[in-house]
Design a protein around this motif. Structure first.
Motif, PDB file in Angstrom:
ATOM      1  N   THR A 109     -13.666  -9.279  11.255  1.00  6.92           N
ATOM      2  CA  THR A 109     -13.337 -10.118  12.294  1.00  6.92           C
ATOM      3  C   THR A 109     -12.709 -11.459  11.914  1.00  6.92           C
ATOM      4  O   THR A 109     -12.595 -11.845  10.644  1.00  6.92           O
ATOM      5  N   ASP A 110     -12.000 -11.758  13.130  1.00  5.56           N
ATOM      6  CA  ASP A 110     -11.326 -13.170  12.729  1.00  5.56           C
ATOM      7  C   ASP A 110     -12.281 -14.454  13.242  1.00  5.56           C
ATOM      8  O   ASP A 110     -11.690 -15.322  13.562  1.00  5.56           O
ATOM      9  N   ARG A 111     -13.445 -14.017  13.494  1.00  8.19           N
ATOM     10  CA  ARG A 111     -14.594 -15.189  14.096  1.00  8.19           C
ATOM     11  C   ARG A 111     -15.043 -16.008  12.854  1.00  8.19           C
ATOM     12  O   ARG A 111     -15.369 -15.154  11.986  1.00  8.19           O
ATOM     13  N   THR A 112     -15.183 -17.120  13.140  1.00  8.31           N
ATOM     14  CA  THR A 112     -15.971 -18.052  11.976  1.00  8.31           C
ATOM     15  C   THR A 112     -17.391 -17.942  12.185  1.00  8.31           C
ATOM     16  O   THR A 112     -17.982 -17.808  13.644  1.00  8.31           O
ATOM     17  N   VAL A 113     -18.323 -18.336  11.322  1.00  7.32           N
ATOM     18  CA  VAL A 113     -19.766 -18.581  11.558  1.00  7.32           C
ATOM     19  C   VAL A 113     -20.075 -19.515  12.662  1.00  7.32           C
ATOM     20  O   VAL A 113     -20.946 -19.404  13.403  1.00  7.32           O
ATOM     21  N   LYS A 114     -19.163 -20.642  12.603  1.00  9.85           N
ATOM     22  CA  LYS A 114     -19.472 -21.713  13.403  1.00  9.85           C
ATOM     23  C   LYS A 114     -19.037 -21.402  14.832  1.00  9.85           C
ATOM     24  O   LYS A 114     -19.768 -21.579  16.023  1.00  9.85           O
ATOM     25  N   GLU A 115     -17.988 -20.508  15.109  1.00 12.39           N
ATOM     26  CA  GLU A 115     -17.714 -20.070  16.234  1.00 12.39           C
ATOM     27  C   GLU A 115     -18.742 -19.003  17.082  1.00 12.39           C
ATOM     28  O   GLU A 115     -19.248 -18.984  18.057  1.00 12.39           O
ATOM     29  N   VAL A 116     -19.395 -18.072  16.103  1.00 14.42           N
ATOM     30  CA  VAL A 116     -20.275 -17.345  16.531  1.00 14.42           C
ATOM     31  C   VAL A 116     -21.716 -18.086  16.872  1.00 14.42           C
ATOM     32  O   VAL A 116     -22.321 -17.589  17.982  1.00 14.42           O
ATOM     33  N   ARG A 117     -22.129 -19.149  16.152  1.00 14.48           N
ATOM     34  CA  ARG A 117     -23.096 -19.769  16.327  1.00 14.48           C
ATOM     35  C   ARG A 117     -23.029 -20.531  17.650  1.00 14.48           C
ATOM     36  O   ARG A 117     -23.979 -20.805  18.509  1.00 14.48           O
ATOM     37  N   ALA A 118     -21.993 -21.054  18.116  1.00 19.22           N
ATOM     38  CA  ALA A 118     -21.595 -21.762  19.133  1.00 19.22           C
ATOM     39  C   ALA A 118     -21.822 -20.952  20.503  1.00 19.22           C
ATOM     40  O   ALA A 118     -22.180 -21.373  21.544  1.00 19.22           O
ATOM     41  N   LEU A 119     -21.792 -19.568  20.380  1.00 19.91           N
ATOM     42  CA  LEU A 119     -22.237 -18.667  21.648  1.00 19.91           C
ATOM     43  C   LEU A 119     -23.712 -18.556  21.930  1.00 19.91           C
ATOM     44  O   LEU A 119     -23.980 -18.318  23.021  1.00 19.91           O
ATOM     45  N   ALA A 120     -24.614 -18.973  20.709  1.00 24.25           N
ATOM     46  CA  ALA A 120     -25.794 -19.052  21.187  1.00 24.25           C
ATOM     47  C   ALA A 120     -26.282 -20.343  21.826  1.00 24.25           C
ATOM     48  O   ALA A 120     -25.917 -21.315  21.403  1.00 24.25           O
ATOM     49  N   ASP A 121     -27.520 -20.159  22.329  1.00 26.57           N
ATOM     50  CA  ASP A 121     -28.336 -21.698  22.783  1.00 26.57           C
ATOM     51  C   ASP A 121     -28.897 -22.237  21.764  1.00 26.57           C
ATOM     52  O   ASP A 121     -29.101 -23.229  21.718  1.00 26.57           O
ATOM     53  N   VAL A 122     -29.751 -21.369  20.887  1.00 25.92           N
ATOM     54  CA  VAL A 122     -30.498 -21.822  19.773  1.00 25.92           C
ATOM     55  C   VAL A 122     -29.985 -21.110  18.532  1.00 25.92           C
ATOM     56  O   VAL A 122     -30.038 -19.640  18.548  1.00 25.92           O
ATOM     57  N   VAL A 123     -29.978 -21.830  17.605  1.00 23.89           N
ATOM     58  CA  VAL A 123     -29.584 -21.115  16.086  1.00 23.89           C
ATOM     59  C   VAL A 123     -30.538 -21.597  15.146  1.00 23.89           C
ATOM     60  O   VAL A 123     -30.965 -22.719  15.068  1.00 23.89           O
ATOM     61  N   TYR A 124     -31.020 -20.474  14.353  1.00 27.60           N
ATOM     62  CA  TYR A 124     -31.989 -20.727  13.370  1.00 27.60           C
ATOM     63  C   TYR A 124     -31.220 -20.255  11.975  1.00 27.60           C
ATOM     64  O   TYR A 124     -30.545 -19.433  12.002  1.00 27.60           O
ATOM     65  N   SER A 125     -31.715 -21.166  10.629  1.00 26.86           N
ATOM     66  CA  SER A 125     -31.433 -20.435   9.648  1.00 26.86           C
ATOM     67  C   SER A 125     -32.115 -19.444   9.240  1.00 26.86           C
ATOM     68  O   SER A 125     -33.501 -19.345   9.529  1.00 26.86           O
ATOM     69  N   VAL A 126     -31.635 -18.545   8.614  1.00 25.57           N
ATOM     70  CA  VAL A 126     -32.504 -17.007   8.096  1.00 25.57           C
ATOM     71  C   VAL A 126     -33.582 -17.483   7.335  1.00 25.57           C
ATOM     72  O   VAL A 126     -34.512 -16.545   7.103  1.00 25.57           O
ATOM     73  N   ALA A 127     -33.667 -18.598   6.435  1.00 26.97           N
ATOM     74  CA  ALA A 127     -34.752 -19.066   5.434  1.00 26.97           C
ATOM     75  C   ALA A 127     -35.731 -19.539   6.301  1.00 26.97           C
ATOM     76  O   ALA A 127     -36.892 -20.055   5.763  1.00 26.97           O
ATOM     77  N   ASP A 128     -35.583 -20.160   7.533  1.00 24.46           N
ATOM     78  CA  ASP A 128     -36.487 -20.968   8.294  1.00 24.46           C
ATOM     79  C   ASP A 128     -37.779 -20.246   8.689  1.00 24.46           C
ATOM     80  O   ASP A 128     -37.773 -19.883   9.957  1.00 24.46           O
TER      81      ASP A 128
END
Length: 205
Positions: free
Chosen positions: A50-69
């Motif tokens: 896609t042409d999406r960045t990780v930052k853009e996708v995270r901005a779509l969510a209300d809460v974001v977690y690290s996969v290591a957390d």
């Protein structure tokens, strides 16, 4: 206080990152609070496909977690949610969930959803499947998960890849009682041109 509508959205490294992105977009203006966890492989796939960045996708969510957390709220059954969708779900993630041998927050959260008897929907993206894959899928189904590969519905006469993605995402949201206008339903008239909405009209838990 009423229970919040919370949905965990997992994005693994399988091909089809757009399914997770589109699901988040569809829920953005809805009453559903989205909790996102992406694997590192998912971040790579997102860049490839896609042409999406990780930052853009995270901005779509209300809460974001690290996969290591692994200490995140969604790693505990006491944190109440409607359930979880993994879109797409890789065979590695599928295998970890099926065996209960979880190595990240993505698969731990799914394990929690299963043990709490909440709804877990896996958009498994792999073909062909060998016997080991099939056994894991059967085990997951027996444990209560819903295996929902993103299969195109050609009766809807899609005009684009986006239409195909929307239909699959809408059908997955149907499984959680979240109604959208993403799906062209068999036996029902299509939406008027330009009248498609991506917001959620109602939810149930």
């Amino acid at each position: 206080m009423p229970l919040k509508y919370r949905l965990i959205v997992g994005i693994s490294g399988a091909s089809g990152a757009i399914y997770g992105v589109r699901l988040l977009e569809a829920l953005k203006e809805s009453p559903v609070e989205t909790h996102l966890v992406m694997s590192r492989a998912a971040e790579m796939t997102l860049a490839y496909e896609t042409d999406r960045t990780v930052k853009e996708v995270r901005a779509l969510a209300d809460v974001v977690y690290s996969v290591a957390d692994i200490g995140a709220p969604i790693a505990s059954g006491s944190f109440r949610t409607m359930g979880m969708v993994i879109a797409p779900c890789s065979v590695r993630s599928m295998a970890e969930i099926a065996t209960g041998v979880t190595s990240s927050l993505l698969t731990r959260a799914a394990d929690v959803v299963l043990k709490e008897r909440r709804r877990l929907v896996l958009m498994v993206r792999e073909t062909p499947l060998h016997t080991g894959h099939l056994r894991n899928l059967v085990a997951l189904s027996e444990m209560g998960a819903i295996v929902a590969p993103p299969v195109p519905a050609f009766y809807a006469k899609p005009d684009s890849v986006a239409d195909i993605v929307d239909h699959s995402v809408g059908r997955v949201l149907d499984l959680l009682g979240i109604e959208t206008d993403l799906v062209r339903r068999w036996g029902e008239p299509p939406a008027a041109p330009g009248g498609r909405k991506t917001g959620v009209k109602r939810t149930r838990n």
